[in-house]
Design an enzyme around this catalytic site. Structure first.
Site, short mmCIF file in Angstrom:
data_model
loop_
_atom_site.label_atom_id
_atom_site.label_comp_id
_atom_site.label_asym_id
_atom_site.label_seq_id
_atom_site.Cartn_x
_atom_site.Cartn_y
_atom_site.Cartn_z
CG HIS A 127 -2.20 0.77 1.01
ND1 HIS A 127 -2.27 1.91 0.24
CD2 HIS A 127 -3.46 0.56 1.47
CE1 HIS A 127 -3.51 2.36 0.23
NE2 HIS A 127 -4.25 1.57 0.97
CE1 TYR A 140 -9.15 7.00 6.57
CE2 TYR A 140 -10.09 5.80 4.71
CZ TYR A 140 -9.08 6.56 5.25
OH TYR A 140 -7.99 6.89 4.47
CB THR A 199 -6.58 8.91 0.45
OG1 THR A 199 -5.66 8.73 1.55
CG2 THR A 199 -6.34 7.87 -0.61
#
Length: 696
Positions: free
Chosen positions: A383, A499, A512
């Site tokens: 990630h 979230y 993000t």
């Protein structure tokens, strides 16, 4: 008047002068156009217009954006024209924070947080903001470098399950059952994508085919590996790599992707995979579970890398893995959707992609590509280097190229001819000591306990999709997020900090932002659904909640979000050595419901009307909180929404299957409020469609 140079005639001097003046004018024109485009892209009023309509101002603005964008922009053409991410005002962030936590607290708790927020806004906040504004002037993006370092690279726990995520194959279609053939086509497709990426031939992603988004995250898609460190990891990116590394039955193989100066063709790659599958050699001592080092805690892996892999054949073999274009696993199991047991088959498939056996994926590579024995495939992505939409862009192209361009022969093989002159794959050689094997076993124990605790449930929801949702005059994402709030309240009897990932790629190097989907408006709608409110009241509250969600999403996309600002203020406070009770409190709250929509970015690649079975499954991730849920969803075509739900078996509060049923019922209950066809949809009908037919 003397000549400018005794070496040039007057005619040549005029030519040189003309070239210099022309060059200067050209550079000035380019600079002017980029500056003008940057100014234009700093305006986000287009996002706040009524959905489906464009105001005259927006139409004129889009016309000028197209004019200054050029005719055929390349992947990185807009990078220097994208605006910087703005730093929100402390006052605005405090107001939005308090609004977001109101439905989660009673009056006494809220008054305490309100006092902390006011104190922070009046005292420490402005000081921290000054330093943050200073950084925003010299950094390309005031968030992204700290986000990558502190959220990802400095994490010392396992990245498997906790950070890495997965992407699935087509849900109902497997183009060939031959493992080597599927690998041949898809590896070739991946390498074609890399070639287009290197040449910047991939078209930059454009909102409404006009507004460009940042492309910087594509740079580290290939030839990249996360390198473990004792205090922090680093990202190693090579400019080029001509090989991949393949794992099969405990052995590592180096496979060259080029021969005679050209990329291997699909049938030639299939041939290489067949050679690996036919290899009957045994793993070397410690080799089979070696990759478990990448699945466990980071400090033991960093120490082992320095102690056992810094010289000799181990260093050479590890370099081969870390410098490969990507990592691949020829998995010996069979996975995918099974019509007779849809729930269990999809759950097992998702768990296999997320963590496998904890030693058959190299979790540090930018991505691990997996092909199963029955031809199904998927991938696991690290990630830190990029977010899911970047990997999703690659994955959509790979699926489309594999099925609609390359294709297979009638007997399932790749098209083309064999080539016996290509050298076969090379076994990597390791010398793993007993002490190192002990570290590997310890990492495997940690990873195995983590993987065994993961509970995943996939819901291929096909009773309705965005087609009917749009008839409710709301956005599909808002509809789903409100349904998740209703489902969670039914599941746990309370609201929680939620979230939802939103992108900030309208700005240079944006990644993000968080949309806090649990709002005062959504909680009021949920309570109305739980009591005897009239249908008209429920619809009114739903519409208010949907409008609020859309507003929050727009704020997040345009740099006015809450959480990245709070995060950076906290980092500044740590640099300055000051403590903030407010920041400590607000950032310590767990995200018990973590959600993300997987965007379908290249709709033109998939014709679901003529190929209704070619429905992509999307992907998912592990739970963020020990007592919470992770929910990923993808909206496909007009009639499909796939949900990926994860939680931990060790939690007595969560159950992924139960939550999946609650999501389904919430979706149906909200749609039934609108009576679009005067025929309410029921849960039993949905279960019937799931178990009896694979697609609408």
């Amino acid at each position: 008047m003397s000549p400018c140079s005794k070496y040039l005639t007057d005619g040549n001097q005029r030519i040189v002068g003309g070239v210099l003046v022309g060059t200067g004018l050209w550079v000035a024109l380019i600079y002017t156009m980029r500056s003008a485009l940057k100014t234009l892209l700093s305006w986000h009023g287009w996002m706040y217009g009524q959905h489906g309509t464009l105001s005259r101002t927006t139409r004129f603005w889009m016309l000028f954006v197209k004019l200054f964008s050029g005719r055929r922009p390349m992947l990185y053409s807009f990078q220097t024209s994208l605006p910087r991410l703005p730093v929100p005002r402390v006052k605005d962030t405090m107001r939005r924070v308090l609004m977001s936590i109101r439905p989660l607290m009673d009056d006494e708790e809220y008054k305490r947080m309100e006092a902390l927020a006011k104190d922070f806004e009046a005292n420490l906040g402005p000081r921290l903001q000054w330093y943050l504004n200073l950084k925003s002037w010299w950094a390309t993006n005031y968030v992204s470098d700290w986000w990558e370092e502190y959220i990802y690279l400095r994490g010392r726990g396992p990245i498997m399950v906790n950070s890495n995520y997965y992407a699935m194959d087509f849900l109902y279609v497997t183009p060939t059952r031959l493992q080597a053939a599927r690998a041949g086509n898809t590896i070739h497709a991946i390498m074609l994508y890399r070639r287009k990426l290197d040449r910047e031939e991939i078209k930059p992603l454009m909102v409404q085919n006009t507004i460009p988004m940042c492309s910087s995250q594509y740079e580290r898609m290939f030839n990249t590996s996360r390198i473990p460190g004792v205090d922090t990891d680093t990202l190693q990116h090579m400019r080029d790599s001509k090989h991949i590394v393949v794992y099969h039955k405990g052995r590592f193989f180096k496979v060259w992707m080029y021969h005679d100066g050209r990329l291997l063709k699909p049938r030639e790659i299939e041939q290489q995979m067949e050679r690996i599958l036919a290899d009957k050699s045994e793993p070397q001592p410690g080799e089979e579970k070696l990759a478990a080092l990448t699945a466990g805690d980071r400090v033991p892996w960093a120490s082992a890398r320095q102690a056992y892999f810094s010289k000799g054949k181990n260093k050479q073999a590890l370099d081969t893995v870390e410098k490969a274009a990507f990592f691949m696993t020829l998995d010996d199991s069979e996975q995918g959707f099974v019509k007779e047991s849809p729930v269990d088959s999809l759950s097992n498939y998702a768990k296999s992609l997320l963590h496998g056996q904890c030693y058959d994926r190299w979790f540090d590579k930018s991505f691990t590509f997996i092909v199963y024995k029955n031809g199904t495939m998927g991938l696991n992505a690290e990630h830190s280097w990029a977010d899911a939409p970047i990997v999703g862009h690659l994955w959509e192209q790979v699926l489309a190229i594999d099925s609609f361009q390359l294709g297979y022969t009638e007997d399932g093989h790749c098209k083309g001819e064999l080539n016996s002159s290509i050298p076969g794959p090379q076994r990597l050689q390791w010398d793993i000591t007993e002490e190192c094997q002990g570290v590997i076993d310890s990492s495997f124990t940690v990873a195995k306990a983590l993987s065994d605790d993961v509970d995943i449930h996939i819901v291929p929801f096909n009773t309705f999709g965005k087609g009917l949702i749009k008839k409710c005059k709301t956005s599909p994402d808002a509809f789903i997020q409100i349904a998740l709030q209703l489902a969670h309240f039914r599941d746990k009897g309370k609201f929680c900090l939620t979230y939802e990932a939103s992108m900030t790629r309208l700005f240079r190097e944006g990644r993000t932002e968080t949309v806090r989907s649990c709002t005062v408006e959504s909680s009021e709608f949920v309570r109305a659904m739980m009591n005897s409110a009239t249908k008209e009241e429920k619809i009114k509250l739903f519409q208010r909640a949907a409008e609020k969600h859309q507003h929050m999403y727009r704020l997040a996309m345009t740099g006015k979000g809450i959480d990245r600002h709070l995060f950076c203020l906290y980092v500044v406070s740590k640099y300055l050595g000051v403590d903030s009770p407010f920041l400590k409190q607000v950032l310590s709250e767990p995200w018990r419901l973590s959600t993300s929509q997987t965007p379908h970015q290249q709709l033109e690649l998939f014709d679901l009307r003529n190929n209704p079975n070619h429905v992509t499954s999307g992907g998912g991730f592990g739970p963020v909180a020990d007592d919470g849920y992770g929910v990923s969803y993808i909206i496909i075509g007009e009639n499909h929404i796939n949900f990926h739900i994860s939680s931990k078996l060790s939690s007595h509060e969560t159950d992924s299957h139960r939550f999946g049923n609650n999501i389904t019922q919430a979706m149906l209950d909200i749609l039934n409020l609108f009576e679009l066809d005067n025929k309410p949809v029921n849960h039993a009908l949905w279960v019937s469609t799931l178990t009896t037919k694979p697609h609408t």
